[in-house]
Every structure is written in C-alpha cells, then in structure tokens.
Design an enzyme around this catalytic site. Structure first.
Site, mmCIF file in Angstrom:
data_model
loop_
_atom_site.group_PDB
_atom_site.id
_atom_site.type_symbol
_atom_site.label_atom_id
_atom_site.label_comp_id
_atom_site.label_asym_id
_atom_site.label_seq_id
_atom_site.Cartn_x
_atom_site.Cartn_y
_atom_site.Cartn_z
ATOM 1 C CG ASP A 205 45.715 -43.192 45.754
ATOM 2 O OD1 ASP A 205 46.716 -42.595 46.267
ATOM 3 O OD2 ASP A 205 45.996 -43.780 44.757
ATOM 4 C CD GLU A 269 47.999 -38.941 45.583
ATOM 5 O OE1 GLU A 269 49.113 -39.122 46.350
ATOM 6 O OE2 GLU A 269 47.495 -39.840 44.900
#
Length: 532
Positions: A205, A269
C-alpha cells in the site's frame, strides 16, 4: 496449456480477487466480516476461475483507518480472528488452488504500535529515529508546509519529544523512517514472518509514500487545473513528502527477500501525478517488484477506448519493462457501474465491462461483488465510518459506499452476510444481486464473469500475449493480442449507440459475444471476441 504458457510464473496474466475482510462474510454475528467467514466462502471465489486472492488488512489495529493503521504487523486483530484462523484460511485456499496475497503498509504504522510508543518517549532511545521527527521552525510552526491526504498539516506536535512527527495520512498514522536501515530490516522481518506462514505474495500500500526528502523542503504550489480542490493536499505538488529516489533501492531489498521463496508475487499501489514513472521504476527489470497498478480506471469518470489504449500503451512489451496490473474497482474507489453508465444501462454495461477486463494485457484485479454487479451505496452522514469522507463532508465521496457487505442470499435482512446489523448497510439495490440469486441463472453476470475468466485462461494470447493493435474508432475499441502463434481480437462498443463493423474484419472463431453482437454490428455496449 502451451509450452510457453507452462513456463510462465503463475502470476503472469493472473486474475486476483480482492477481499475486504470487514464486508465479505461475518462468521460470528458481530456485524463485521472475519477470517473464518472468508474461509467459508472460498469455494465461491475459486469457482470464478481466479488465480488468487488479495486480502485487505486484517492485522491488529485501532481501526481509525480500518486496518491501514497497523499496531502489530505480526498478529490478527481480534475482530477478524486469530493467527490459527489465518493459517486455516491459507490451507483452504491452497487446497482450492488459490494463491494468497496479503496487504502490507510499510510507509506508516498506528500511533499505538510499540515501535512508535518507544520512539516518542525520548530523543535518545533505540527507536528514536524509526519515525520522522523534526524540530519546529523558530516561530514554533511545523518544519515544512507538507499537507496530509486526509486534510490539514502533515505534522503533529508531540510534547514528549518537543518535536513534530510526520504523517501523510491521519495524525494517528505516523510515518516510518525507511531511510533508516534498521527500520527496513524490521519491515523485511515482518515480510519474512508471513512468508513463513505460507503467503504467496504481497500487495504493498502507498509505496511511493515510503520515503521523504530528509531536508524537509517545502512543496511548491500546484497550478490550478480547473478541478475543485477539497483538501489543502490538492494545493501542492507533492514532490518532497513522497516519491524519494531511494525507494527503488528499498524495493530491491524486498525482491531479494521474496526471491528466496518460491513464486512469490509482489504488486504495489502507486497513486499521484507521477504514478506512471514511479510504477516503471518500482517494477524495473528482474530486481524490483513484479507488478504495479495505479488509478487509471479507478477514478475515471468515463470508460473510453482512448483511456484503455493510453493505459495499455504505457506498458509496452519490451525488455526490462515491468508488468502492469489493472483494477476497475477497489475498496477506495466508487463502484464502476455507478461511475460509468446510467442506471438503466447497468446490466448490459456490466457484461461489456467484464469482457473488457478479461482481454486486457496484464494482471486483472476483481473487487469483491464486482462479479455480481454491485453498485455504490449512498451512506448517510450519520452512518459514515470513512475518516476522509467525514472530514471533508460533503465534498469527498465516501469510500464506505464501495465497502458494503457482500449479498450472499435472498430473503434475509443482511443478505446472508451473517449478522442482523452489519457495520454498513447492504444497500437496497444490491439485495437483488445476491450470489444465491445469480448462481443458477445461466444468463447472470456471475456466470458471465466465470465464462470470461475461462476464456482468458484458455488462450495464451489473452493470458500473457502482447498487444499488436489497440485501435480507437469513436466509442469502439479494437484490441488485438498475440502469443505463441495465436491471435485474438476483441471488438468492444463502450457507447450507447449501435456501431457497424467492416465486412470480414470479425471473421473467425467466435470466443465470446455479449449484448447481441454480431460480425457486422455492435449494439450498445456489445462486444465480440474472435480468433481469426
């Protein structure tokens, strides 16, 4: 399976199913989904024909950002279960032929993490430099002008140290100092802990937030792009608080570790204005991550052939180039059907969208409920949980609307989610889209999604082939894929008007057709896939 296909790593062209644990299945009736609930429903996931699952955070957390604020990287939060429950999940997934990816957040922790509690205690303890601390300016103001994603300055004063600490998100999510090699070592030890428990990969993330400019230079103002600015964050070019050039070196350490385990898959991401350049750096060659995905489709207001060709064109099939991943939906973005088409067009549009996702070059990520055609739920303010939406109400669309419970059954108040009062409402429109209702309907979107994934997996050209043509004809997309001497061509009408095909151009074996497409015409939202 061809010889070339059998030599490919499992993740090359894989379909990954994202599970948001709070909303997938509640096994104990407390209103929140959990790990045993996921395990109980893995047969459904496997039936789709996907290669693996990505599970959003389930680690110990005060849940101020719903698990993306980790207080213990090595334990399961009690609301989701136990480590034994996780081990049982992995075992069942592997029995079903599913790989297991877990979400990791290395840019920050919770302020309740033991590392931060020690770091903030003094300026000279063993973990004093594990987070980003800085003295105030002479007037007592923060060290730089950096702003947080969720609103307000990215610095919070801590009286214990007489310094500010950095947080790019909530004040309760202090920034780890990944410039410190000891912190990198600790993070890699966390990764090793889960690898030893049998995970098959990681979704990482906010990776471009992992390192900052140590000189703490102010960010320059962003030029006005004509869009409404709802947060101070939007007024800056974020070039010093994120995206530091040393991040790829840290990624190389991640790859060195994962290469010690068999067939581990890593995907990052990457958001922001410079995402394309960073995704390529993060996946460069064979010494970095396997893949990355950005927000090309996740926040797009419309799906157009130009958008598709531009996105695919950024990842040419050439030596050293990374491998992309694509998602139309996830836990942070509004449901695609609510963004891309009128309500009356959703049934036809969903079928076209499923086919399009299945023919893209790269890995594809299906968000839970996407196979059912779930739409964005309008969550009233008094039922919001999303901290960003609450802080910026009513200008920021709540992420909660895409995090609503999965509808499993008809005829019960929670749609079979497992609790009388789920943490979020199911949504009136989504009750009628349950797995139970669609399971035995050959024409359902659920069964159509299965068919599209079966088609993708059966053809090397679609699974990992190169793009030999991406052509834009108004609302028509013509996408041609090639591999192992095989060619597959998709003709996709993304618009609401009927379009004509040229005589003979769609000749060949028909692999798929949706919404009454023929070799000569594509009605609204129709698509045709042929093997010439």
């Amino acid at each position: 399976m061809s010889a070339s296909q059998s030599s490919m790593p499992w993740w090359k062209g894989a379909a990954i199913y994202q599970i948001y644990p709070r909303s997938f299945m509640d096994s104990n009736g407390d209103g929140i989904g959990d790990l045993p609930g996921i395990t109980a429903k893995l047969d459904h996931v496997a039936s789709l024909g996907v290669d693996g699952i990505w599970i959003s955070p389930f680690f110990a957390s005060p849940m101020k950002d719903f698990g993306y604020d980790v207080s213990d990287y090595r334990d399961v939060d009690p609301i989701f279960g136990t480590l034994d429950d996780f081990d049982a999940l992995v075992a069942r997934a592997h029995e079903l032929g599913l790989k297991v990816l877990i979400d990791q957040v290395y840019s920050h922790t919770s302020d309740e993490h033991a590392w931060f509690e020690e770091s903030r205690a003094s300026r000279d303890n063993p973990r004093a430099d594990w987070y980003v601390w800085a003295d105030p300016k002479a007037d007592g103001s923060p060290p730089s002008n950096w702003q947080s994603v969720f609103g307000g300055p990215a610095w919070t004063w801590d009286a214990r140290r007489g310094q500010y600490y950095l947080h790019n998100f909530l004040a309760s999510q202090p920034q780890l100092n990944l410039h410190n090699v000891d912190v990198q070592d600790a993070v890699l030890d966390v990764m090793r802990f889960w690898l030893d428990r049998g995970v098959d990969g990681y979704r990482i993330d906010a990776l471009n937030f992992a390192m900052h400019d140590p000189e703490l230079k102010d960010n320059p103002p962003a030029p006005d792009n004509g869009k409404q600015r709802t947060r101070p964050f939007d007024f800056q070019l974020r070039i010093h608080n994120q995206s530091h050039p040393d991040i790829p070196d840290f990624i190389a350490r991640i790859r060195k570790l994962t290469d010690q385990y068999d067939a581990i898959f890593t995907v990052a991401e990457v958001g922001g204005d410079d995402a394309d350049r960073e995704m390529k750096l993060f996946t460069l060659g064979e010494s970095h991550l396997n893949s990355a995905y950005g927000f090309d489709f996740l926040y797009a207001d419309a799906l157009t052939p130009g958008l598709v060709c531009d996105a695919l064109g950024m990842w040419p099939d050439k030596e050293g180039m990374g491998w992309p991943s694509w998602a139309f939906e996830n836990h942070d973005a509004p449901r695609a059907l609510s963004r891309w088409c009128a309500p009356e067009d959703r049934p036809a549009y969903a079928r076209m969208k499923a086919l399009l996702l299945a023919v893209l070059r790269g890995n594809i990520i299906i968000y839970q409920g996407e196979e059912l055609g779930l739409t964005q739920v309008d969550i009233p303010f008094d039922q919001l949980h999303d901290p960003e939406a609450i802080a910026n109400w009513p200008l920021t669309l709540s992420r909660d609307g895409a995090r609503t419970p999965m509808p499993w059954k008809d005829g019960c108040g929670c749609a079979g989610f497992g609790s009388d009062t789920p943490w979020l409402p199911v949504g009136e429109d989504n009750f009628g889209r349950s797995v139970e209702r669609q399971e035995n309907d050959p024409a359902s979107l659920l069964n159509h999604t299965r068919a599209m994934l079966k088609m993708r997996n059966a053809h090397p050209a679609l699974r990992y082939g190169a793009i030999s043509r991406c052509e834009i004809r108004g609302d028509m997309l013509v996408l041609e894929r090639v591999a192992d001497g095989e060619m597959v061509t998709a003709f996709i009408n993304t618009g609401g008007e009927q379009l004509s095909l040229q005589p003979g151009e769609a000749a060949g074996k028909v692999l798929a057709t949706v919404n009454d497409a023929t070799a000569s015409r594509l009605p609204p939202f129709a698509a045709l896939v042929v093997q010439p």
